[in-house]
Design a protein around this motif. Sequence first.
Motif, mmCIF file in Angstrom:
data_model
loop_
_atom_site.group_PDB
_atom_site.id
_atom_site.type_symbol
_atom_site.label_atom_id
_atom_site.label_comp_id
_atom_site.label_asym_id
_atom_site.label_seq_id
_atom_site.Cartn_x
_atom_site.Cartn_y
_atom_site.Cartn_z
ATOM 1 N N PRO A 33 -18.022 -31.337 26.703
ATOM 2 C CA PRO A 33 -17.683 -32.078 25.533
ATOM 3 C C PRO A 33 -18.061 -33.767 25.764
ATOM 4 O O PRO A 33 -17.974 -34.046 26.940
ATOM 5 C CB PRO A 33 -16.371 -32.105 25.325
ATOM 6 C CG PRO A 33 -15.629 -31.151 26.060
ATOM 7 C CD PRO A 33 -16.846 -30.459 26.997
ATOM 8 N N GLY A 34 -18.385 -34.415 24.835
ATOM 9 C CA GLY A 34 -18.517 -35.893 24.851
ATOM 10 C C GLY A 34 -17.363 -36.605 25.323
ATOM 11 O O GLY A 34 -16.083 -36.172 25.582
ATOM 12 N N TYR A 151 -12.124 -26.993 34.145
ATOM 13 C CA TYR A 151 -13.079 -27.438 34.636
ATOM 14 C C TYR A 151 -14.444 -26.616 34.363
ATOM 15 O O TYR A 151 -15.575 -26.774 33.786
ATOM 16 C CB TYR A 151 -13.190 -27.786 36.123
ATOM 17 C CG TYR A 151 -14.351 -28.430 36.665
ATOM 18 C CD1 TYR A 151 -14.784 -29.513 35.909
ATOM 19 C CD2 TYR A 151 -14.723 -28.027 37.915
ATOM 20 C CE1 TYR A 151 -15.917 -30.034 36.797
ATOM 21 C CE2 TYR A 151 -16.142 -28.400 38.448
ATOM 22 C CZ TYR A 151 -16.409 -29.362 37.790
ATOM 23 O OH TYR A 151 -17.745 -30.167 38.577
ATOM 24 N N VAL A 152 -14.420 -25.321 34.656
ATOM 25 C CA VAL A 152 -15.310 -24.233 34.509
ATOM 26 C C VAL A 152 -15.559 -23.805 33.088
ATOM 27 O O VAL A 152 -16.758 -23.893 32.643
ATOM 28 C CB VAL A 152 -15.122 -22.654 35.423
ATOM 29 C CG1 VAL A 152 -15.853 -21.843 34.753
ATOM 30 C CG2 VAL A 152 -14.878 -23.250 36.801
ATOM 31 N N LEU A 158 -14.787 -35.168 33.619
ATOM 32 C CA LEU A 158 -14.044 -36.011 32.823
ATOM 33 C C LEU A 158 -12.613 -35.728 32.167
ATOM 34 O O LEU A 158 -11.665 -36.009 32.131
ATOM 35 C CB LEU A 158 -14.716 -36.843 31.879
ATOM 36 C CG LEU A 158 -14.268 -37.989 30.802
ATOM 37 C CD1 LEU A 158 -13.404 -38.931 31.705
ATOM 38 C CD2 LEU A 158 -14.947 -38.272 29.684
ATOM 39 N N LEU A 159 -12.948 -34.318 31.478
ATOM 40 C CA LEU A 159 -11.820 -33.673 30.813
ATOM 41 C C LEU A 159 -10.569 -33.289 31.665
ATOM 42 O O LEU A 159 -9.680 -33.712 31.722
ATOM 43 C CB LEU A 159 -12.425 -32.384 30.140
ATOM 44 C CG LEU A 159 -11.282 -31.851 29.238
ATOM 45 C CD1 LEU A 159 -12.086 -31.252 27.881
ATOM 46 C CD2 LEU A 159 -10.483 -30.708 30.036
ATOM 47 N N VAL A 160 -11.063 -32.801 33.062
ATOM 48 C CA VAL A 160 -9.834 -32.440 33.917
ATOM 49 C C VAL A 160 -9.184 -33.822 34.692
ATOM 50 O O VAL A 160 -8.271 -33.892 35.001
ATOM 51 C CB VAL A 160 -10.301 -31.663 34.922
ATOM 52 C CG1 VAL A 160 -10.695 -30.089 34.347
ATOM 53 C CG2 VAL A 160 -11.277 -31.888 35.708
ATOM 54 N N MET A 161 -10.189 -34.925 34.872
ATOM 55 C CA MET A 161 -9.465 -36.103 35.322
ATOM 56 C C MET A 161 -8.704 -36.778 34.466
ATOM 57 O O MET A 161 -7.506 -37.049 34.857
ATOM 58 C CB MET A 161 -10.687 -36.997 35.363
ATOM 59 C CG MET A 161 -11.693 -36.924 36.602
ATOM 60 S SD MET A 161 -12.843 -38.010 36.547
ATOM 61 C CE MET A 161 -13.871 -37.883 38.273
#
Length: 196
Positions: A33-34, A151-152, A158-161
């Motif tokens: 995703p963005g 993450y996978v 970025l999402l998991v950060m």
Amino acid sequence: MSSNAALMFQGGIGVLGLIAIVVFGIPVLHSGPGLWQSVFYGMLGATGTYGLLFLFTRIPGLFPDNLERQMQGLYNFASGYSPTVLILLSLLAGVGEELLFRGAVQGWLMEYTNPSTAVLAASVLFGLVHYVSFTYFLVATGLGLILGGAYVQSESILLVMVWHAVYDMIALFCLLRFPRWFGVRVRHPDHSEPQE
């Protein structure tokens, strides 16, 4: 540990992860995703994960030992820093630890094994690095499994950060604002006895 030392240590983890990614040519998933969707889903995931973990810690006997001693230690550590430093530490942990554990370790393992093995191995390593007790190891490993799976599935570092950083912020805020929830005894400067 001084604020600067804590920030440099946490930032150093990210540098180590980034160096490993570059030196070993590890592909980092970022086609998901963005920007705004990653931020939104990361914040949503962090809130949900923290809420579920908090509920699980309320179930008597679920964990092999209680978390009160670890929470007391974390409270003592966190209460020595300003809110600004705690926010920066959370952001650096989110970026740095995800670059190292999901980007570098899990990414490298995914090149040589399957995604499930990579997620499991990176999560156990994540738990071991956060080891202060067996229960805390289980909690950290569980969080690693959630982040690794996200993450996978999302294909977005970025999402998991964001997920990790916001989770840490929520956890520190709740611990410092509502220490009784965690069995933490707070010493007030004007009282000789700790307050519960």
